[in-house]
Design an enzyme around this catalytic site. Sequence first.
Site, mmCIF file in Angstrom:
data_model
loop_
_atom_site.group_PDB
_atom_site.id
_atom_site.type_symbol
_atom_site.label_atom_id
_atom_site.label_comp_id
_atom_site.label_asym_id
_atom_site.label_seq_id
_atom_site.Cartn_x
_atom_site.Cartn_y
_atom_site.Cartn_z
ATOM 1 N N GLU A 108 0.829 -1.215 0.000
ATOM 2 C CA GLU A 108 0.000 0.000 0.000
ATOM 3 C C GLU A 108 0.861 1.262 0.000
ATOM 4 O OE1 GLU A 108 -3.058 0.254 -0.627
ATOM 5 O OE2 GLU A 108 -3.497 -1.881 -0.569
ATOM 6 N N TYR A 137 -6.063 5.913 5.151
ATOM 7 C CA TYR A 137 -6.211 5.002 4.009
ATOM 8 C C TYR A 137 -5.387 3.722 4.224
ATOM 9 C CZ TYR A 137 -4.942 2.754 -0.261
ATOM 10 O OH TYR A 137 -4.679 1.776 -1.187
ATOM 11 N N ASP A 149 -9.311 5.832 -1.742
ATOM 12 C CA ASP A 149 -8.099 6.305 -2.430
ATOM 13 C C ASP A 149 -8.548 6.939 -3.751
ATOM 14 O OD1 ASP A 149 -8.713 4.224 -4.150
ATOM 15 O OD2 ASP A 149 -6.677 3.459 -4.256
ATOM 16 N N CYS A 201 -13.355 1.745 -14.435
ATOM 17 C CA CYS A 201 -13.837 3.116 -14.265
ATOM 18 C C CYS A 201 -12.624 4.059 -14.272
ATOM 19 C CB CYS A 201 -14.609 3.219 -12.951
ATOM 20 S SG CYS A 201 -15.573 4.728 -12.814
ATOM 21 N N CYS A 222 -17.951 1.619 -19.354
ATOM 22 C CA CYS A 222 -19.237 1.451 -18.647
ATOM 23 C C CYS A 222 -19.983 0.205 -19.105
ATOM 24 C CB CYS A 222 -20.112 2.684 -18.834
ATOM 25 S SG CYS A 222 -19.329 4.168 -18.175
ATOM 26 N N CYS A 260 -19.025 -2.665 -16.942
ATOM 27 C CA CYS A 260 -18.947 -2.366 -15.508
ATOM 28 C C CYS A 260 -20.006 -3.159 -14.726
ATOM 29 C CB CYS A 260 -19.150 -0.868 -15.290
ATOM 30 S SG CYS A 260 -19.225 -0.432 -13.553
ATOM 31 N N CYS A 282 -25.261 3.210 -11.285
ATOM 32 C CA CYS A 282 -24.414 4.384 -11.502
ATOM 33 C C CYS A 282 -25.234 5.594 -11.943
ATOM 34 C CB CYS A 282 -23.347 4.048 -12.551
ATOM 35 S SG CYS A 282 -22.278 5.449 -12.884
HETATM 36 FE FE1 SF4 Z 1 -17.718 4.054 -13.683
HETATM 37 FE FE2 SF4 Z 1 -20.357 4.249 -13.616
HETATM 38 FE FE3 SF4 Z 1 -19.146 3.708 -15.889
HETATM 39 FE FE4 SF4 Z 1 -19.197 1.897 -13.935
HETATM 40 S S1 SF4 Z 1 -20.909 2.677 -15.071
HETATM 41 S S2 SF4 Z 1 -17.446 2.442 -15.215
HETATM 42 S S3 SF4 Z 1 -19.061 3.197 -12.128
HETATM 43 S S4 SF4 Z 1 -18.950 5.565 -14.698
#
Ligand code: SF4
Length: 461
Positions: free
Chosen positions: A58, A145, A163, A217, A224, A227, A233
């Site tokens: 870390e 953190y 972070d 992201c 997205c 994701c 989101c």
């Molecule tokens: Fe990031 Fe939202 Fe896209 Fe997922 S959907 S990659 S959380 S912006």
Amino acid sequence: MADASAICRSHSFESDEEIDGIRKRLLTWYEANKRDLPWRSRKAQSLNEKAYAVWVSEVMLQQTRVAAVIDKYKIWMKKFPAVEDLAKASLDEVQELWSGMGYYSRCKKLHEAAQKNTKVVNDLNGIIPTSCEELAKQLPGVGRYTAAAIASIAFNERVGIVDGNVIRVLSRLRRVGVAHNSKIAENHFWFCSNKLVDEECPGDFNQALMELGATVCTPKSPACSSCPVSSSCLALKQVHEQRKFASSKFSKTDNGSLPDIESSGCSLCLPPTEPWDSDKGVTNFPRRGKKTAVKTEEFISGVTSFRSNDIDYYLIVKRPSTGLLAGLWEFPTVPFLSSNGEKKIQLLGHLRKFLSEDELSEVEIRESKTVSHLFSHRRHIYHIHKIILSINHQTSQSLSKDLVHFKWVTEEELFRLAISAAVKKMFEASGDIVSPNVGSKTRKRKLNGTQQSLEKFFKSK
Ligand code: SF4
């Protein structure tokens, strides 16, 4: 958390079901997609060992790319496999190993924390504290953190993490539109991460959230469509609503922007002065804070050398043990004050700290070049001079004068020492000054083994 009365509900999570869904999807995605990294695959004999391994990774990963950390981490753990090994090492040894990763104060604090007279080895008999609160309290240089990372990954404590990667994911998930480093945003990110973190697998969940920010992201081109948490989101939802609105008949009557869907006066929404920019899509978040002004300072440096048996030896000086680049080695360097006259004169005045009048009586000073290097919020401009001595090398063995440590090293030795990236730039720049015809091939050949160390050189006399 921010004052609940002053923020929209949308910045928090809708329900326990939504939170459960995010946890499950993220953990499943992580299991299938996590990168094989040495700190993840390392087998530890005890929790203490695991905590130390997480701690080192870390600290190394702060402000440094994963790719740049992997090899360093492996070498480090081979040389200092336990906190006791790190405690026994000298700062020089530790900094040499750290060399190239920058932000040397992290390394110094890590070493300090492991040193014999610090909490870890002495007061705590080598046992690393196990809770987030105690880790931050007991270990020098361990902030909120790092403490949360060690506590959740090594000791399974249910504590969230924040972070840069997590900030990016959370600010998009919850559409946090104020400067990410403002107090109100920071508190909200910690609130969200503590709310989201999985009860059974907090360490994996925190790593999953960071991994999502690092690989999916991403800052400029988030993926997205792949994701795992896209259905939750809000930034992506806003993109879809924006598109729908732009193609509707209502958009023809105004400028094509979605009307403000936030309540007025919310402390976490995008400010009216910097509204949603449809060209940016989800990358409207996170919002940057004001940049800290960069202070520029000028220095004069002398890449000072003598040649013997076709080998160049360079004078290097140890920096003070506190302040910027504490304890690292550098070429003789002095602040440039235009009021003090010519640069060469100022530099020679500084070199008198390390060299005798005899040694300085026959020097060749070659033209200066300028090298610029940015250290966090400081820009250093170095006016480089190449100083070539025709000295009696026997006198160059003196290693300290007026508490300043200095030594002569070969090029190969120089690059093994703890030196900053700025020193490497200076060395390269001085090579150009000496002879523009000496190319990288010559330099590499020297590094590949024909150089003898100065120690050997003096022994052979
Ligand atoms: Fe990031 Fe939202 Fe896209 Fe997922 S959907 S990659 S959380 S912006």
